[in-house]
Design an enzyme around this catalytic site. Structure first.
Site, PDB file in Angstrom:
ATOM      1  N   HIS A  47       5.687 -13.106   8.488  1.00  0.00           N
ATOM      2  CA  HIS A  47       6.301 -12.915   7.172  1.00  0.00           C
ATOM      3  C   HIS A  47       7.110 -14.176   6.857  1.00  0.00           C
ATOM      4  O   HIS A  47       7.976 -14.571   7.651  1.00  0.00           O
ATOM      5  CB  HIS A  47       7.284 -11.739   7.178  1.00  0.00           C
ATOM      6  CG  HIS A  47       6.670 -10.389   7.406  1.00  0.00           C
ATOM      7  ND1 HIS A  47       6.449  -9.487   6.384  1.00  0.00           N
ATOM      8  CD2 HIS A  47       6.264  -9.761   8.537  1.00  0.00           C
ATOM      9  CE1 HIS A  47       5.947  -8.364   6.871  1.00  0.00           C
ATOM     10  NE2 HIS A  47       5.818  -8.507   8.182  1.00  0.00           N
ATOM     11  N   HIS A  90       0.687 -11.225  12.039  1.00  0.00           N
ATOM     12  CA  HIS A  90       1.051 -11.898  10.788  1.00  0.00           C
ATOM     13  C   HIS A  90       2.486 -12.358  10.844  1.00  0.00           C
ATOM     14  O   HIS A  90       3.338 -11.718  11.453  1.00  0.00           O
ATOM     15  CB  HIS A  90       0.828 -10.977   9.581  1.00  0.00           C
ATOM     16  CG  HIS A  90       1.416  -9.615   9.729  1.00  0.00           C
ATOM     17  ND1 HIS A  90       0.816  -8.622  10.478  1.00  0.00           N
ATOM     18  CD2 HIS A  90       2.562  -9.078   9.240  1.00  0.00           C
ATOM     19  CE1 HIS A  90       1.552  -7.528  10.435  1.00  0.00           C
ATOM     20  NE2 HIS A  90       2.621  -7.778   9.710  1.00  0.00           N
TER      21      HIS A  90
HETATM   22  P1  5GP Z   1       4.343  -5.268   9.118  1.00  0.00           P
HETATM   23  O1  5GP Z   1       5.107  -4.062   8.682  1.00  0.00           O
HETATM   24  O2  5GP Z   1       3.126  -4.890   9.943  1.00  0.00           O
HETATM   25  O3  5GP Z   1       5.180  -6.332   9.780  1.00  0.00           O
HETATM   26  O4  5GP Z   1       3.838  -5.965   7.794  1.00  0.00           O
HETATM   27  C1  5GP Z   1       2.724  -5.543   7.095  1.00  0.00           C
HETATM   28  C2  5GP Z   1       2.927  -5.992   5.680  1.00  0.00           C
HETATM   29  O5  5GP Z   1       1.682  -5.892   5.010  1.00  0.00           O
HETATM   30  C3  5GP Z   1       3.925  -5.158   4.893  1.00  0.00           C
HETATM   31  O6  5GP Z   1       5.004  -5.951   4.476  1.00  0.00           O
HETATM   32  C4  5GP Z   1       3.095  -4.606   3.723  1.00  0.00           C
HETATM   33  O7  5GP Z   1       3.823  -4.579   2.517  1.00  0.00           O
HETATM   34  C5  5GP Z   1       1.949  -5.574   3.676  1.00  0.00           C
HETATM   35  N1  5GP Z   1       0.708  -4.993   3.163  1.00  0.00           N
HETATM   36  C6  5GP Z   1       0.128  -3.833   3.551  1.00  0.00           C
HETATM   37  N2  5GP Z   1      -1.009  -3.625   2.878  1.00  0.00           N
HETATM   38  C7  5GP Z   1      -1.157  -4.700   2.050  1.00  0.00           C
HETATM   39  C8  5GP Z   1      -2.152  -5.040   1.090  1.00  0.00           C
HETATM   40  O8  5GP Z   1      -3.139  -4.341   0.871  1.00  0.00           O
HETATM   41  N3  5GP Z   1      -1.967  -6.209   0.415  1.00  0.00           N
HETATM   42  C9  5GP Z   1      -0.886  -7.017   0.643  1.00  0.00           C
HETATM   43  N4  5GP Z   1      -0.814  -8.147  -0.073  1.00  0.00           N
HETATM   44  N5  5GP Z   1       0.074  -6.713   1.545  1.00  0.00           N
HETATM   45  C10 5GP Z   1      -0.066  -5.566   2.226  1.00  0.00           C
END
Ligand code: 5GP
Length: 156
Positions: free
Chosen positions: A144, A142
């Site tokens: 951001h 993903h």
């Molecule tokens: P990472 O830390 O893997 O780069 O980003 C994962 C992101 O997914 C985090 O910023 C977290 O807040 C978001 N996230 C996790 N679970 C959910 C969810 O159920 N719904 C949404 N909209 N975001 C989520």
């Protein structure tokens, strides 16, 4: 052809977009904890449930390949996640192979489209966390898209 979805169409983003700086700092700490606790794997993730609309999200853009929705724990006034609908082994950027070039380009191009849609004319940041040290907590690649405030450098 993708279609733009009204920013106010979901509930989660509205509920979480007004978190105080204190809550934002707390969520930064818990994000790191979540990343360190996450086990890198090719198994389905929460994002598959979001793609399949099994759990709600505040979708801001969708086409046949890509979905963009508001992060549940926003780190800025605008914080959107852009994901491929089909992961095809792309749990993270470090797993990219040449066949993934098209979807990787689509993720970045969608970031540009959504940034414009969100009115981020003065600038924005795009982040891809990878692996435990990169603070990745969800193993479905993903992007951001973060904006709406002044960013700092170096990042944490
Ligand atoms: P990472 O830390 O893997 O780069 O980003 C994962 C992101 O997914 C985090 O910023 C977290 O807040 C978001 N996230 C996790 N679970 C959910 C969810 O159920 N719904 C949404 N909209 N975001 C989520």
């Amino acid at each position: 052809m993708g279609h733009i979805i009204e920013p106010s169409s979901g509930r989660l983003g509205i509920l979480t977009s007004h978190l105080s700086p204190h809550h934002q700092r707390s969520s930064m700490a818990s994000e790191k904890e979540a990343a360190l606790a996450a086990v890198p794997s090719d198994s389905p993730t929460i994002f598959d449930k979001i793609i399949n609309k099994e759990i709600p999200s505040n979708v801001v853009y969708e086409d046949d390949k890509v979905l963009a929705f508001r992060d549940i724990a926003p780190q800025a006034p605008t914080h959107i996640l852009i994901i491929p609908k089909v992961k095809d082994g792309l749990t993270g950027l470090s797993k990219a192979e040449e066949r993934h070039c098209e979807i990787l380009g689509q993720l970045l191009y969608t970031a540009k489209l959504v940034a414009k849609q969100e009115g981020l004319e003065d600038g924005f940041r795009v982040v891809i966390n990878d692996g435990p040290k990169g603070c990745q907590s969800v193993y479905h690649i993903h992007v951001h898209l973060i904006g709406g405030r002044q960013m700092n450098w170096p990042p944490g």
